[in-house]
Write an enzyme that holds these catalytic residues in place. Structure first.
Site, PDB file in Angstrom:
ATOM      1  N   THR A   1       9.155  21.526 -41.986  1.00  0.00           N
ATOM      2  CA  THR A   1       9.534  20.060 -42.037  1.00  0.00           C
ATOM      3  C   THR A   1       9.301  19.710 -43.412  1.00  0.00           C
TER       4      THR A   1
ATOM      5  N   GLU B   1       6.193  20.960 -33.043  1.00  0.00           N
ATOM      6  CA  GLU B   1       7.158  22.055 -32.497  1.00  0.00           C
ATOM      7  C   GLU B   1       8.279  21.352 -31.755  1.00  0.00           C
TER       8      GLU B   1
ATOM      9  N   GLY C   1       0.575  22.392 -41.534  1.00  0.00           N
ATOM     10  CA  GLY C   1      -0.801  22.688 -41.379  1.00  0.00           C
ATOM     11  C   GLY C   1      -1.476  23.509 -42.470  1.00  0.00           C
TER      12      GLY C   1
HETATM   13  C1  LIG Z   1       0.683  31.461 -30.802  1.00  0.00           C
HETATM   14  C2  LIG Z   1      -0.289  30.549 -30.456  1.00  0.00           C
HETATM   15  C3  LIG Z   1       0.151  29.140 -30.104  1.00  0.00           C
HETATM   16  C4  LIG Z   1      -0.938  28.148 -29.611  1.00  0.00           C
HETATM   17  C5  LIG Z   1      -0.528  26.825 -29.597  1.00  0.00           C
HETATM   18  C6  LIG Z   1      -1.723  25.796 -29.721  1.00  0.00           C
HETATM   19  C7  LIG Z   1      -1.926  25.053 -30.872  1.00  0.00           C
HETATM   20  C8  LIG Z   1      -0.918  24.898 -31.822  1.00  0.00           C
HETATM   21  C9  LIG Z   1      -1.417  24.124 -32.963  1.00  0.00           C
HETATM   22  C10 LIG Z   1      -0.348  24.002 -34.162  1.00  0.00           C
HETATM   23  C11 LIG Z   1      -0.006  22.680 -34.738  1.00  0.00           C
HETATM   24  C12 LIG Z   1       0.804  22.389 -35.070  1.00  0.00           C
HETATM   25  C13 LIG Z   1       1.981  23.287 -35.640  1.00  0.00           C
HETATM   26  C14 LIG Z   1       3.295  22.611 -35.586  1.00  0.00           C
HETATM   27  C15 LIG Z   1       4.302  23.146 -36.307  1.00  0.00           C
HETATM   28  C16 LIG Z   1       5.681  22.592 -36.257  1.00  0.00           C
HETATM   29  O1  LIG Z   1       5.732  21.471 -35.888  1.00  0.00           O
HETATM   30  S1  LIG Z   1       6.638  23.777 -37.075  1.00  0.00           S
HETATM   31  C17 LIG Z   1       8.158  22.719 -37.236  1.00  0.00           C
HETATM   32  C18 LIG Z   1       8.593  22.437 -35.607  1.00  0.00           C
HETATM   33  N1  LIG Z   1      10.154  22.009 -35.886  1.00  0.00           N
HETATM   34  C19 LIG Z   1      11.052  21.831 -34.837  1.00  0.00           C
HETATM   35  O2  LIG Z   1      10.445  22.253 -33.777  1.00  0.00           O
HETATM   36  C20 LIG Z   1      12.057  21.341 -35.278  1.00  0.00           C
HETATM   37  C21 LIG Z   1      13.033  20.903 -33.949  1.00  0.00           C
HETATM   38  N2  LIG Z   1      14.488  21.070 -34.194  1.00  0.00           N
HETATM   39  C22 LIG Z   1      15.460  22.366 -33.881  1.00  0.00           C
HETATM   40  O3  LIG Z   1      14.649  22.991 -33.283  1.00  0.00           O
HETATM   41  C23 LIG Z   1      16.671  22.388 -33.883  1.00  0.00           C
HETATM   42  O4  LIG Z   1      16.941  21.346 -35.077  1.00  0.00           O
HETATM   43  C24 LIG Z   1      17.663  21.817 -32.822  1.00  0.00           C
HETATM   44  C25 LIG Z   1      17.423  22.973 -31.738  1.00  0.00           C
HETATM   45  C26 LIG Z   1      17.232  20.531 -32.271  1.00  0.00           C
HETATM   46  C27 LIG Z   1      19.236  21.914 -33.025  1.00  0.00           C
HETATM   47  O5  LIG Z   1      19.081  22.770 -34.089  1.00  0.00           O
HETATM   48  P1  LIG Z   1      20.627  23.146 -34.553  1.00  0.00           P
HETATM   49  O6  LIG Z   1      20.587  24.161 -35.743  1.00  0.00           O
HETATM   50  O7  LIG Z   1      21.200  21.696 -35.092  1.00  0.00           O
HETATM   51  O8  LIG Z   1      21.429  23.674 -33.552  1.00  0.00           O
HETATM   52  P2  LIG Z   1      22.693  23.020 -32.826  1.00  0.00           P
HETATM   53  O9  LIG Z   1      23.637  23.256 -34.067  1.00  0.00           O
HETATM   54  O10 LIG Z   1      22.584  21.896 -32.174  1.00  0.00           O
HETATM   55  O11 LIG Z   1      22.823  24.612 -31.853  1.00  0.00           O
HETATM   56  C28 LIG Z   1      22.229  24.522 -30.993  1.00  0.00           C
HETATM   57  C29 LIG Z   1      22.375  25.845 -30.247  1.00  0.00           C
HETATM   58  O12 LIG Z   1      21.155  26.728 -31.042  1.00  0.00           O
HETATM   59  C30 LIG Z   1      20.554  27.194 -29.610  1.00  0.00           C
HETATM   60  N3  LIG Z   1      19.114  27.062 -30.218  1.00  0.00           N
HETATM   61  C31 LIG Z   1      18.397  25.998 -30.761  1.00  0.00           C
HETATM   62  N4  LIG Z   1      17.179  26.256 -31.288  1.00  0.00           N
HETATM   63  C32 LIG Z   1      16.938  27.640 -30.570  1.00  0.00           C
HETATM   64  C33 LIG Z   1      15.880  28.308 -31.014  1.00  0.00           C
HETATM   65  N5  LIG Z   1      14.697  27.944 -31.248  1.00  0.00           N
HETATM   66  N6  LIG Z   1      15.944  29.979 -30.332  1.00  0.00           N
HETATM   67  C34 LIG Z   1      17.198  30.032 -29.754  1.00  0.00           C
HETATM   68  N7  LIG Z   1      18.280  29.416 -29.619  1.00  0.00           N
HETATM   69  C35 LIG Z   1      18.151  28.172 -30.207  1.00  0.00           C
HETATM   70  C36 LIG Z   1      20.783  26.292 -28.692  1.00  0.00           C
HETATM   71  O13 LIG Z   1      20.247  26.872 -27.495  1.00  0.00           O
HETATM   72  C37 LIG Z   1      22.187  25.972 -28.691  1.00  0.00           C
HETATM   73  O14 LIG Z   1      23.017  26.814 -28.377  1.00  0.00           O
HETATM   74  P3  LIG Z   1      24.187  26.855 -27.654  1.00  0.00           P
HETATM   75  O15 LIG Z   1      24.640  27.965 -27.313  1.00  0.00           O
HETATM   76  O16 LIG Z   1      25.220  26.625 -28.932  1.00  0.00           O
HETATM   77  O17 LIG Z   1      24.186  25.794 -26.850  1.00  0.00           O
HETATM   78  C1  LIG Z   2       0.028  17.169 -36.268  1.00  0.00           C
HETATM   79  C2  LIG Z   2       1.265  17.818 -36.581  1.00  0.00           C
HETATM   80  C3  LIG Z   2       1.509  19.072 -37.391  1.00  0.00           C
HETATM   81  C4  LIG Z   2       2.521  19.483 -37.801  1.00  0.00           C
HETATM   82  N1  LIG Z   2       2.524  20.703 -38.367  1.00  0.00           N
HETATM   83  C5  LIG Z   2       3.762  21.063 -38.806  1.00  0.00           C
HETATM   84  C6  LIG Z   2       3.560  22.527 -39.437  1.00  0.00           C
HETATM   85  O1  LIG Z   2       2.642  23.289 -39.296  1.00  0.00           O
HETATM   86  N2  LIG Z   2       4.711  22.927 -40.112  1.00  0.00           N
HETATM   87  C7  LIG Z   2       6.220  21.986 -39.900  1.00  0.00           C
HETATM   88  O2  LIG Z   2       7.042  22.564 -40.582  1.00  0.00           O
HETATM   89  N3  LIG Z   2       6.062  20.846 -39.520  1.00  0.00           N
HETATM   90  C8  LIG Z   2       4.991  20.563 -38.739  1.00  0.00           C
HETATM   91  N4  LIG Z   2       4.998  19.127 -38.330  1.00  0.00           N
HETATM   92  C9  LIG Z   2       6.264  18.374 -38.391  1.00  0.00           C
HETATM   93  C10 LIG Z   2       6.799  18.358 -36.741  1.00  0.00           C
HETATM   94  O3  LIG Z   2       7.458  19.445 -36.579  1.00  0.00           O
HETATM   95  C11 LIG Z   2       7.721  17.151 -37.001  1.00  0.00           C
HETATM   96  O4  LIG Z   2       7.085  15.742 -37.278  1.00  0.00           O
HETATM   97  C12 LIG Z   2       8.678  17.278 -35.714  1.00  0.00           C
HETATM   98  O5  LIG Z   2       9.481  18.350 -35.780  1.00  0.00           O
HETATM   99  C13 LIG Z   2       9.549  15.838 -35.378  1.00  0.00           C
HETATM  100  O6  LIG Z   2      10.308  15.625 -36.434  1.00  0.00           O
HETATM  101  P1  LIG Z   2      10.271  14.406 -37.204  1.00  0.00           P
HETATM  102  O7  LIG Z   2       9.037  13.966 -37.714  1.00  0.00           O
HETATM  103  O8  LIG Z   2      11.396  14.585 -38.321  1.00  0.00           O
HETATM  104  O9  LIG Z   2      10.674  13.196 -36.152  1.00  0.00           O
HETATM  105  P2  LIG Z   2      12.040  12.483 -36.308  1.00  0.00           P
HETATM  106  O10 LIG Z   2      13.086  13.658 -35.686  1.00  0.00           O
HETATM  107  O11 LIG Z   2      12.489  11.640 -37.264  1.00  0.00           O
HETATM  108  O12 LIG Z   2      11.584  11.709 -34.893  1.00  0.00           O
HETATM  109  C14 LIG Z   2      11.727  10.293 -34.723  1.00  0.00           C
HETATM  110  C15 LIG Z   2      12.345   9.819 -33.374  1.00  0.00           C
HETATM  111  O13 LIG Z   2      13.760  10.066 -33.768  1.00  0.00           O
HETATM  112  C16 LIG Z   2      14.167  10.624 -32.497  1.00  0.00           C
HETATM  113  N5  LIG Z   2      15.399  11.552 -32.902  1.00  0.00           N
HETATM  114  C17 LIG Z   2      15.566  12.326 -33.760  1.00  0.00           C
HETATM  115  N6  LIG Z   2      16.638  13.211 -33.695  1.00  0.00           N
HETATM  116  C18 LIG Z   2      17.334  12.892 -32.252  1.00  0.00           C
HETATM  117  C19 LIG Z   2      18.535  13.083 -31.432  1.00  0.00           C
HETATM  118  N7  LIG Z   2      19.025  14.217 -32.032  1.00  0.00           N
HETATM  119  N8  LIG Z   2      18.599  12.714 -30.427  1.00  0.00           N
HETATM  120  C20 LIG Z   2      17.754  11.651 -30.020  1.00  0.00           C
HETATM  121  N9  LIG Z   2      16.675  11.101 -30.606  1.00  0.00           N
HETATM  122  C21 LIG Z   2      16.393  11.771 -31.829  1.00  0.00           C
HETATM  123  C22 LIG Z   2      12.953  11.328 -31.698  1.00  0.00           C
HETATM  124  O14 LIG Z   2      13.149  11.466 -30.619  1.00  0.00           O
HETATM  125  C23 LIG Z   2      11.849  10.197 -32.179  1.00  0.00           C
HETATM  126  O15 LIG Z   2      11.770   9.283 -31.415  1.00  0.00           O
HETATM  127  C24 LIG Z   2       3.646  18.793 -37.717  1.00  0.00           C
HETATM  128  C25 LIG Z   2       3.432  17.511 -37.193  1.00  0.00           C
HETATM  129  C26 LIG Z   2       2.489  16.741 -36.708  1.00  0.00           C
HETATM  130  C27 LIG Z   2       2.484  15.432 -36.138  1.00  0.00           C
END
Ligand SMILES: CCCCCCCCCC/C=C\C/C=C/C(=O)SCCNC(=O)CCNC(=O)[C@H](O)C(C)(C)COP(=O)(O)OP(=O)(O)OC[C@H]1O[C@@H](n2cnc3c(N)ncnc32)[C@H](O)[C@@H]1OP(=O)(O)O
Ligand SMILES: Cc1cc2nc3c(=O)[nH]c(=O)nc-3n(C[C@H](O)[C@H](O)[C@H](O)COP(=O)(O)OP(=O)(O)OC[C@H]3O[C@@H](n4cnc5c(N)ncnc54)[C@H](O)[C@@H]3O)c2cc1C
Length: 649
Positions: free
Chosen positions: A141, A425, A180
């Site tokens: 991110t 996530e 994180g």
């Molecule tokens: C292991 C122990 C865990 C314990 C858990 C407990 C505690 C955890 C504590 C941790 C705390 C915080 C950690 C946080 C970390 C983070 O937040 S890391 C960052 C996370 N960020 C995201 O999740 C970003 C979200 N956005 C996306 O995933 C993509 O942007 C999105 C999927 C929305 C769109 O991606 P694009 O590349 O634009 O894809 P698009 O062109 O639209 O095509 C979609 C296409 O791709 C397939 N697809 C998408 N994602 C996946 C995937 N992950 N795996 C497989 N396939 C994927 C999708 O199905 C579509 O396929 P199609 O056939 O074309 O329809």
């Molecule tokens: C506690 C915490 C820990 C984190 N840890 C990590 C980490 O370890 N590593 C890491 O890489 N990231 C981490 N993140 C970041 C996290 O993965 C992002 O904040 C998350 O993926 C959301 O993306 P954003 O912040 O850009 O929100 P945005 O996407 O800007 O969301 C803002 C609003 O826009 C809307 N929106 C965005 N796109 C669309 C769409 N296509 N259609 C409709 N609505 C949409 C959302 O629904 C939301 O209401 C962490 C975040 C938090 C809060």
């Protein structure tokens, strides 16, 4: 147990089933319960005493968490705890509703290295990471983008002259932001960056990047790094930022299992695995569901139900004792559907973990057919269950009146940790839309005669047009109701003519309907498999309540096409309320079955012994604000108001 609150004692003498048998079911067997309790005893020896988190500053919380991290790692080594479950059991008592600053090292950094690295890269870095000479995070991110991965801006440009990648943050919004442990703890990160080679952009790829000196822990030249400041919660984690200024890394540090850059800069894609670099997010989403139950829903309803059994308030009958608030139907309506949800999410989380490991093994063998379904299901369930958990924890707090608002309740710490899962996530709305996208495609396939399997098999089934719900409220008839609703949503949400955005509210509902059907199905199959009759009956009641509460709350979805008649909906409401009084007798035992230690729950209201008031008073008196009796601030700010003459003396 000595001096248990008499009301709680009576609750525990009045149950209809064996708590121990239910605990064994929740753990996955008696042997697991025994092992868990053994590890928890070890953990309590090490971590049960310590400063009260509530009275610490943010910096103190971070430092304390680092200290606990070092002790937890030492304990795991000393006691030979290596299995993920065993490490988790110790970790959750070391960090009750907190996270270690190195949480991302184990949760994302290591899984990404082992799944995206070549054998050579794993052999080079894994031993160092397992000995914590490398502590890593997952940096994807940025300040300007989190959801839209393809919009991320950090670049990694290959220089064939030096056989290096140049990492650069081209804009302010390209700073990595949120990872994180990035701010002060990690000395490495797996950085997701746009790969440029031979002038072409190949999209997001993972890079192993050293951030800080092994000797001094200072940031390396070309790296500006730090903590992003106080947050809604997660005080113990230094979520950070990093800015790269033409920072060079060796070619060998691009994780090259699925795609490579050769020495001359040629790009090679060596996998048919779609979105291979997105894999670790599927892992965490799949694992998260179980943790939302165990870290959020279950402790919150344990607190609220135990407190509701000892809290007496108001007057139902003249000159009688004030009733336990758990006897109010409104209190039961607030809490028992949440209790049912805690069980539903826990069973779904166990199932999701099983499916993840099945599919992950298949992918390791090169079979990727089930990945799209796993991505869709994990995305949808992560969204639904984290939203559910957030809502439920707040409702539990509200059910506890004023003391629910005190940090002594434990709710603030639980809430701020769990609600973050609605965002990290994958932000929940976006995750539901990902699930919906898959459902539309599979529904269209089913409409063209494709036979479907797994969680979407119902889309190629014939569904009943009328509910079979009777006064028996069989679990099968309830599952069928959710199957019908999910099918109907997919059918009406998939009009290819409509633009995606104009349809997206309905699409999120379609995804939720699909996930609810999945959860009720899993719950029903768990109940059917229970052998002990008394446990089967009480868990069956929770399954019925989970389903009926959702039907009642979303009545329109079920009556709109006449699937459930008005008479049947009246039956639903009647049964839902009668279940509340059925469950009332076992409510305390049903939360006791989670088998939480007081040290984990961290709540004076939710103590196992129910001795709330005496402990609440002691806790309040221990607040630092109560020492000294008259604060120095009195002299400076209050006395001039209260005693203007005196202050002039
Ligand atoms: C292991 C122990 C865990 C314990 C858990 C407990 C505690 C955890 C504590 C941790 C705390 C915080 C950690 C946080 C970390 C983070 O937040 S890391 C960052 C996370 N960020 C995201 O999740 C970003 C979200 N956005 C996306 O995933 C993509 O942007 C999105 C999927 C929305 C769109 O991606 P694009 O590349 O634009 O894809 P698009 O062109 O639209 O095509 C979609 C296409 O791709 C397939 N697809 C998408 N994602 C996946 C995937 N992950 N795996 C497989 N396939 C994927 C999708 O199905 C579509 O396929 P199609 O056939 O074309 O329809
Ligand atoms: C506690 C915490 C820990 C984190 N840890 C990590 C980490 O370890 N590593 C890491 O890489 N990231 C981490 N993140 C970041 C996290 O993965 C992002 O904040 C998350 O993926 C959301 O993306 P954003 O912040 O850009 O929100 P945005 O996407 O800007 O969301 C803002 C609003 O826009 C809307 N929106 C965005 N796109 C669309 C769409 N296509 N259609 C409709 N609505 C949409 C959302 O629904 C939301 O209401 C962490 C975040 C938090 C809060």
């Amino acid at each position: 147990m000595a001096n248990v609150n008499p009301d709680l004692r009576k609750e525990r003498e009045n149950g209809t089933f064996s708590v121990e048998k239910l605990t064994n079911l929740l753990d996955g067997g008696k042997h697991v319960t025994d092992r868990r309790r053994h590890v928890e005893r070890l953990a309590l020896n090490e971590f049960s005493k310590g400063e009260d988190y509530n009275f610490m500053s943010r910096k103190e919380r971070y430092i304390s968490a680092l200290h606990k991290t070092e002790r937890a790692l030492r304990c795991c080594k000393e006691y030979g705890l290596t299995k993920p479950d065993e490490v988790y059991w110790l970790w959750q008592l070391a960090f009750p509703h907190e996270a270690s600053p190195i949480q991302l090292h184990g949760d994302m950094f290591l899984p990404t290295l082992t799944r995206q690295g070549t054998e050579e890269q794993v052999n080079k870095y894994l031993p160092l990471a397992e000995k914590y000479q490398i502590i890593g995070t997952y940096a994807q991110t940025e300040m300007g983008h989190g959801t839209f991965i393809r919009g991320l801006e950090t670049t990694a440009t290959y220089d064939p002259q030096t056989e290096e990648f140049i990492l650069h943050s081209p804009t302010l919004t390209s700073l990595k932001w949120w990872p994180g442990g990035l701010g002060k703890t990690s000395n490495y990160a797996i950085v997701m960056a746009l790969l440029y080679t031979n002038g072409k952009n190949y999209g997001m790829h993972p890079f192993m990047v050293q951030l800080r000196s092994h000797e001094t822990h200072e940031p390396l030249p070309g790296i500006t790094i730090g903590d992003i400041g106080p947050k809604f919660g997660f005080d113990t984690i230094d979520n950070g930022f990093v800015q790269f200024d033409h920072f060079r890394i060796p070619r060998e540090d691009m994780l090259m299992k699925y795609s490579q850059v050769l020495k001359d800069g040629t790009y090679v894609k060596s996998t048919k695995l779609k979105k291979s670099s997105y894999g670790v997010m599927v892992l965490v989403r799949s694992m998260l569901i179980y943790y939302l139950a165990i870290q959020g829903l279950a402790p919150a309803c344990t607190i609220a139900i135990r407190y509701s059994a000892v809290r007496r308030q108001s007057e139902q009958t003249k000159s009688q004792l004030e009733p336990q608030i758990l006897d109010y139907q409104t209190q039961q309506y607030k809490l028992f559907p949440i209790l049912a949800s805690a069980y539903a999410v826990l069973f779904t989380g166990v199932k999701m973990k099983e499916i993840y490991y099945e599919v992950d093994n298949e992918i390791q063998q090169g079979h990727t057919e089930r990945l799209p379904e796993l991505h869709a299901l994990s995305s949808g369930l992560k969204a639904l269950t984290s939203s559910m958990a957030s809502w439920c924890i707040e409702r539990c707090r509200l059910a506890c009146g004023g003391h629910g608002y005190s940090a002594a309740s434990g709710f603030p710490k639980i809430y701020v940790a769990v609600t973050a899962a609605c965002t990290y996530e994958g932000e929940n709305t976006v995750m539901l839309l990902q699930c919906a996208r898959y459902l539309i495609k599979t529904y269209q396939g089913a409409s063209n005669g494709k036979k479907l399997s797994g969680s979407v098999s119902y889309l190629s089934d014939k569904v009943n047009s009328r509910s079979t719900i009777t006064s028996e409220f069989s679990l099968k008839s309830l599952v069928d109701a959710f199957k019908h609703r999910a099918f109907r949503f997919q059918a009406c949400g998939s009009d290819p003519e409509d633009s995606w955005n104009r349809n997206s509210v309905v699409l999120t509902k379609a995804a939720e309907a699909h996930c609810y059907y999945y959860m009720v199905s899993v719950f029903e199959s768990v109940v059917e498999a229970v052998e002990d009759d008394a446990v089967k009956r009480v868990v069956g009641q929770l399954c019925q309540l989970f389903a009926l509460f959702a039907i009642h709350e979303n009545a329109g979805d079920f009556v709109q096409d006449g699937f459930i008649s008005n008479d049947q909906m009246e039956l639903v409401k009647w049964k839902e309320l009668s279940l509340l009084s059925d469950i009332r007798r076992n409510a305390v035992l049903l939360v006791d079955a989670f088998d939480f230690h007081d040290e984990f729950i961290g709540s004076i209201l939710g103590r196992f012994d129910g001795n709330v008031y005496a402990n609440l008073f002691e806790w309040a008196k221990s607040s630092p604000l109560n020492k000294p009796e008259v604060q120095e601030s009195y002299i400076k700010y209050l006395q001039p108001l209260l005693n203007p003459n005196k202050s002039k003396l």
